[in-house]
Write a protein that holds these residues in place. Structure first.
Motif, mmCIF file in Angstrom:
data_model
loop_
_atom_site.group_PDB
_atom_site.id
_atom_site.type_symbol
_atom_site.label_atom_id
_atom_site.label_comp_id
_atom_site.label_asym_id
_atom_site.label_seq_id
_atom_site.Cartn_x
_atom_site.Cartn_y
_atom_site.Cartn_z
ATOM 1 N N ALA A 151 -7.013 -3.525 -13.018
ATOM 2 C CA ALA A 151 -6.632 -2.344 -12.232
ATOM 3 C C ALA A 151 -7.761 -1.328 -12.289
ATOM 4 O O ALA A 151 -8.507 -1.263 -13.275
ATOM 5 C CB ALA A 151 -5.341 -1.731 -12.771
ATOM 6 N N LYS A 152 -7.882 -0.538 -11.224
ATOM 7 C CA LYS A 152 -8.905 0.503 -11.157
ATOM 8 C C LYS A 152 -8.229 1.820 -10.770
ATOM 9 O O LYS A 152 -7.221 1.817 -10.050
ATOM 10 C CB LYS A 152 -9.955 0.172 -10.086
ATOM 11 N N TRP A 174 -4.019 -5.448 -9.388
ATOM 12 C CA TRP A 174 -3.890 -6.878 -9.089
ATOM 13 C C TRP A 174 -2.855 -7.509 -10.015
ATOM 14 O O TRP A 174 -2.682 -7.052 -11.160
ATOM 15 C CB TRP A 174 -5.241 -7.578 -9.277
ATOM 16 N N THR A 207 -6.134 7.609 -6.762
ATOM 17 C CA THR A 207 -5.831 6.328 -6.125
ATOM 18 C C THR A 207 -6.001 5.225 -7.156
ATOM 19 O O THR A 207 -6.729 5.378 -8.140
ATOM 20 C CB THR A 207 -6.758 6.053 -4.924
ATOM 21 N N SER A 208 -5.323 4.118 -6.917
ATOM 22 C CA SER A 208 -5.414 2.988 -7.836
ATOM 23 C C SER A 208 -5.297 1.680 -7.064
ATOM 24 O O SER A 208 -4.561 1.603 -6.078
ATOM 25 C CB SER A 208 -4.298 3.075 -8.886
ATOM 26 N N GLU A 209 -6.051 0.688 -7.519
ATOM 27 C CA GLU A 209 -5.909 -0.682 -7.030
ATOM 28 C C GLU A 209 -5.407 -1.525 -8.198
ATOM 29 O O GLU A 209 -5.940 -1.433 -9.307
ATOM 30 C CB GLU A 209 -7.253 -1.231 -6.539
ATOM 31 N N ARG A 222 -1.662 5.715 -3.752
ATOM 32 C CA ARG A 222 -2.266 7.033 -3.542
ATOM 33 C C ARG A 222 -1.214 8.050 -3.946
ATOM 34 O O ARG A 222 -0.091 8.044 -3.402
ATOM 35 C CB ARG A 222 -2.662 7.231 -2.078
ATOM 36 N N ASP A 275 0.874 -1.174 0.000
ATOM 37 C CA ASP A 275 0.000 0.000 0.000
ATOM 38 C C ASP A 275 0.909 1.221 0.000
ATOM 39 O O ASP A 275 1.537 1.535 1.020
ATOM 40 C CB ASP A 275 -0.918 -0.002 1.225
ATOM 41 N N SER A 285 1.967 5.332 -0.873
ATOM 42 C CA SER A 285 1.479 6.703 -0.960
ATOM 43 C C SER A 285 2.641 7.622 -1.320
ATOM 44 O O SER A 285 3.708 7.553 -0.694
ATOM 45 C CB SER A 285 0.871 7.123 0.389
ATOM 46 N N SER A 335 -1.735 -8.058 -4.657
ATOM 47 C CA SER A 335 -2.324 -6.791 -5.078
ATOM 48 C C SER A 335 -1.690 -5.615 -4.338
ATOM 49 O O SER A 335 -1.123 -5.773 -3.253
ATOM 50 C CB SER A 335 -3.835 -6.807 -4.844
ATOM 51 N N SER A 336 -1.812 -4.438 -4.945
ATOM 52 C CA SER A 336 -1.242 -3.216 -4.370
ATOM 53 C C SER A 336 -2.247 -2.080 -4.476
ATOM 54 O O SER A 336 -3.154 -2.100 -5.314
ATOM 55 C CB SER A 336 0.029 -2.807 -5.127
ATOM 56 N N THR A 337 -2.072 -1.083 -3.612
ATOM 57 C CA THR A 337 -2.821 0.163 -3.750
ATOM 58 C C THR A 337 -1.838 1.317 -3.869
ATOM 59 O O THR A 337 -0.735 1.277 -3.304
ATOM 60 C CB THR A 337 -3.754 0.419 -2.551
#
Length: 341
Positions: free
Chosen positions: A150-151, A172, A168-170, A119, A87, A89, A115-117
């Motif tokens: 991905a979003k 996979w 922000t992004s998610e 910001r 995660d 940022s 998966s990763s996030t």
């Protein structure tokens, strides 16, 4: 154990894109590189704040060893480690482009084990960078067709100087890349327009809408005016788009001091008009951005309007990192085919 030879890259003929592509490819392949004369032909050569954010972000996601990660630095040595999901940022600390940082990290995080996030704080609508809507509606859907999961989301818009925008992004891990084939637009779905307007006189936006609508022969009410009151600083962008069954194109203009509303709108409208005057599905900017995913997939083909020097430089760089070859063929005036294999 034999060490991987370091790639020597001259950054003189390219801008920030050459650096970002090198970082992405280094993360994915594990290949170290040394770039000299970074942005050598620019008025202010060397690493600017948004480039430095890309370098530091790339280093963080793989615990890289880096020399030369300083503002104004014209030489960078980057030794990547293993890409790690997490995660993350990152704050650019100015209005520098959040979308370019996202595009730098996305290929690598697709190859992480989980998966990763992300910001990212900075500018969401900048000159010389894809606006958030372009990423959301033009770039990412192409990656979805290639197997990417991905979003992206814009939490707050941010403009030049002040920044403060957040995306922000998610992401996979990709299971298997699919080769891109994009040679036709498909059936026309819609045209659309929007002016995103923050803390500036309404007249600026109205003049943009009238100018763009006249050039595109649209009614004025075809272009929506949206107030971005949540933006922490003033700013304005006009986004003009065309959506087809297989692809979407958005042409944009960013308000800048010393540039009239009419000039901002005219540039965006002419960009969309040029795109609509040909049959090529891929616009000039999207063409540049699809090269790296296409190479990671091991091949593909698309038709585009014209090939910029930017695009040719990017192709040559990708060929240094990956065992692929790009070919360009003119199919008809205004339509070129880019093939990778």
């Amino acid at each position: 154990m034999k060490s991987t030879p370091i790639l020597q890259i001259s950054g003189e003929s390219g801008g920030g894109q050459l650096l970002r592509s090198s970082l992405s490819l280094s993360l994915v392949t594990g290949r170290p590189f040394r770039m000299t004369n970074i942005r050598g032909k620019r008025p202010k050569p060397g690493l600017m704040r948004q480039h430095l954010t890309c370098v530091k972000a790339a280093a963080e996601v793989c615990e890289a060893s880096v020399d030369g990660a300083d503002l104004g630095s014209v030489e960078l040595v980057f030794h990547p480690g293993k890409v790690m999901a997490g995660d993350y940022s990152f704050a650019i600390g100015s209005g520098g482009s959040t979308t370019l940082v996202l595009q730098t990290l996305l290929p690598a995080l697709l190859h992480a084990e989980a998966s990763s996030t992300l910001r990212i704080e900075g500018g969401t609508h900048n000159p010389m960078a894809p606006p958030f809507e372009f990423i959301e509606q033009c770039y990412l859907p192409m990656l979805w067709s290639m197997g990417v999961d991905a979003k992206v989301k814009q939490e707050r818009p941010g403009f030049m100087q002040a920044g403060g925008g957040v995306i922000t992004s998610e992401i996979w891990p990709i299971k298997k890349w699919k080769k891109l084939k994009l040679t036709e637009r498909g059936a026309a779905v819609e045209t659309f327009g929007r002016v995103l307007h923050a803390h500036l006189p309404r007249e600026i936006a109205q003049r943009e809408i009238v100018t763009a609508a006249q050039l595109l022969e649209w009614p004025d009410n075809h272009i929506e005016l949206r107030y971005a009151r949540e933006s922490i600083g003033p700013g304005n962008t006009i986004l003009l788009g065309a959506r087809f069954a297989n692809v979407c194109e958005i042409s944009s203009g960013i308000a800048q001091i010393g540039k009239s509303s009419e000039a901002v709108a005219t540039g965006a409208a002419k960009g969309l008009r040029s795109y609509l005057a040909t049959t090529a599905p891929v616009g000039v900017h999207l063409a540049d951005q699809l090269l790296l995913p296409m190479a990671l997939a091991g091949g593909g083909v698309f038709h585009t309007l014209s090939i910029s020097d930017h695009t040719r430089t990017n192709m040559a760089l990708i060929e240094q990192f990956l065992p692929v070859k790009f070919t360009v063929e003119e199919l008809e005036p205004g339509v070129k085919q880019i093939r990778c294999g």
